[in-house]
Design an enzyme around this catalytic site. Sequence first.
Site, PDB file in Angstrom:
ATOM      1  N   GLY A 473       0.820  -1.202   0.000  1.00 30.10           N
ATOM      2  CA  GLY A 473       0.000   0.000   0.000  1.00 30.10           C
ATOM      3  C   GLY A 473       0.850   1.246   0.000  1.00 30.10           C
ATOM      4  N   PHE A 477       3.567   8.652   4.496  1.00 28.29           N
ATOM      5  CA  PHE A 477       5.005   8.498   4.698  1.00 28.29           C
ATOM      6  C   PHE A 477       5.675   7.978   3.440  1.00 28.29           C
ATOM      7  CE2 PHE A 477       8.519   7.934   7.726  1.00 28.29           C
ATOM      8  CZ  PHE A 477       9.327   7.036   7.049  1.00 28.29           C
ATOM      9  N   PRO A 479       5.547   4.243   0.468  1.00 33.66           N
ATOM     10  CA  PRO A 479       5.035   2.906   0.192  1.00 33.66           C
ATOM     11  C   PRO A 479       5.413   1.917   1.292  1.00 33.66           C
ATOM     12  CG  PRO A 479       6.974   3.334  -1.143  1.00 33.66           C
ATOM     13  CD  PRO A 479       6.653   4.615  -0.430  1.00 33.66           C
ATOM     14  N   VAL A 480       4.616   0.851   1.374  1.00 33.14           N
ATOM     15  CA  VAL A 480       4.868  -0.227   2.332  1.00 33.14           C
ATOM     16  C   VAL A 480       4.986  -1.528   1.544  1.00 33.14           C
ATOM     17  CG1 VAL A 480       4.044  -1.446   4.379  1.00 33.14           C
ATOM     18  CG2 VAL A 480       3.526   0.990   4.092  1.00 33.14           C
ATOM     19  N   ASP A 580      -3.789  10.470  12.713  1.00 33.43           N
ATOM     20  CA  ASP A 580      -3.949   9.958  11.349  1.00 33.43           C
ATOM     21  C   ASP A 580      -4.627   8.593  11.377  1.00 33.43           C
ATOM     22  OD1 ASP A 580      -3.827  10.114   8.607  1.00 33.43           O
ATOM     23  OD2 ASP A 580      -1.787   9.334   8.469  1.00 33.43           O
TER      24      ASP A 580
END
Length: 761
Positions: A473, A477, A479-480, A580
Amino acid sequence: MSPFVLVLLLSCFFLNVCLAHERAFFSGNLSDSETILSSLGTFRFGFFSPVNSTSRYAGIWYNSIPLQTVIWVANKDKPINDSSGVVSVSEDGNLVVTDGHRLVIWSTNLSTQSPANSTVLAELLDSGNLVMKDSNTDAYLWESFEYPTDSWLPNMLVGTNAKTGGGNITITSWKTPSDPSPGSYTAALVLAAYPEIHIVNNNNKNATMWRSGPWNGVFLYRFIVNDDTNGTVTMSFANDSTLRHFYLDYKGSVIRRDWSEAKRNWTAGDQVPATECDVYRRCGQFATCNPLKAPPCSCFKGFSPRNFVEWNSGNSSGGCIRKEPLQCERQNSNGSAADGFMRLRRVKLPDFARRSEASEPECLRTCLQTCSCVAFAHGLGYGCMTWNVSLVDSQDLSSSGMDLYIRLAHSEKPDRRPVIIGRKKGTEAEEIFERVEALAGGGSKGKMKELPLFEFQVLAAATDNFSLSNKLGQGGFGPVYKGKLQEGQEIAVKRLSQASGQGLEELVNEVVVISKLQHRNLVKLLGCCIAGEERMLVYEFMPNKSLDYYLFDEVDIINGICRGLVYLHRDSRLRIIHRDLKASNILLDENLVPKISDFGLAKIFSGNEDEAMTRRVLGTYGYMSPEYAMRGQFSEKSDVFSLGVILLEFVSGRRNSSSSLLACAWSMWKEGEINGLVDPEIFDTLFEKEIRKCVHIGLLCVQEAANRRPSVATVCSMLSSEVADIPEPRHPAFVSRNGVSEAESSEASNNNVTITDVSGR
């Protein structure tokens, strides 16, 4: 018109006027044929005869209900056999009941007299409370709410009676439906480490028949109790309906009754005991009871029946015993593996818990270091609960309940400790960690050195060089990626994007925050990577991705999110505002247990700080509270707003794009048509009342005024209990009363805003 007819008509007129304005108080005598009526006509006080009885008693009953429903009796064990009884205020200021021989058969027994120049009045309030008060000061000298008979009404005392010297207040059943004299059963709030309601059998040495489970400071078995500063505890319902009450029937059951105007009858609500598992100690020690199973009793894992013959014949009173001794119980424990804990989910916690204010990690460590500690639990309003005695009266619950951690020998529980990865030091990394330690404060000085530091090459290899096929995803911050280390452990790698509005400040903030927190509903940080321009965080991998990938068919997921958020706001050593919170930042493990992630924007509050301001607004539009999006003001209630959006998304299966979901939910709520909001797949899998509760609570959380939103602790209690009477929501944020979004009609804020937009699925 004749004078006789005129007098007759005037008499009827004045009679009607008198009946329409019946008195609610008296200071003299009240004969058997006279009554007083509360100001709104809800309750009546006077003499009555129970059903199928000719005996006369002074008492209070519902006036507007055709079925005789008595909620308080004065001379309950001394009936009057004729209509000669009188209720009066005596010369010494007591309320007394006398018979035809002027013998006092009941009295308030006030020890202090009122001043000589004042009058004592007996008044029936519309709450059902009969009070004695000084006419000069209106001070209460005595009230029936402090001396209940068989019923609990809203705002009635259920705990310690400070006025009478601290004696505990009880209700006692009638002997039979026709005889209000004290029966076989008593119910009371037992004031121990954790207050509980107990029903006891007076004919069996006051043996406990049923217990509610511990009180968390808000909800106690289906109703709300309030702990006053003077040490008393009162009971209330959320809407304080006077046509609702609990009563203890002559068979020993506490039953909630609600008046149904449509049926013109009482409808029975909750009742206890309700199943065989509600019977106190039904399965003995170290066992749990499940009414949906046959037989209902089963030993905890790691335990076996004390007497197999009796157990197999259906007699489980002997309970269970441990199969393998704990490490500290062995004569020679050198070299033996440490004990572990097994989690039981959603259970009624056992009796005889001890209490402390330790955090959840400290609670676990304390139990593990105390040989006599056999279990622990930690939760909202409860703090740390430990058990140093046999576990009794536990029960599996289909809803509500808490997680219980039972101590087991290592051989009975697999060791699932995370893989520890070595750390290689570097000059740049050390400088960053010095900054982290400085922000973390003295209590964590040096502990950052223990956080593993991954080499870039290791993470590149684990993620197949950050390939798109491994991308999980994208967040604010960066991409993961999913990865797999050489040792076989699966990880999730969050890689800072150069185009991101976030950077080193958010990375440092996240390391500081999450390294100080440990909770089963917070994602676990395994380490980080700092190499050149690369900034990465390494987390435990959640195989079920994030919440926004799923149609939310598990209410337990929402409960887990709430528990994690309560830990951040109230139960951890720090007070954390996430800022968040959104579906994509809720990760799910293999058992669909939710884990709150992404603490880059989190704010640590000091002990006396309730809210803060910022000119750098970061987050995701659609989840932002109005006070944060427009003014940069944030508090716990900002996270509550985000939680409310998630709840509404959960029910509808839709994202909140441009606040349209809030407008839709509010419109359908006002029209009473929430089924149109609900995802059909959700509607097939959940009960309608649970769906309505989620919408109800969600709308409470997204109210425009922050001070009207409930705390997360209250949301947890409302979700996990079956209390239906929660406040009505008011207008949600970003939805104007003419249907136009307030955000669209407002001028842009002068804050430096960085917002992640959300697109539909």
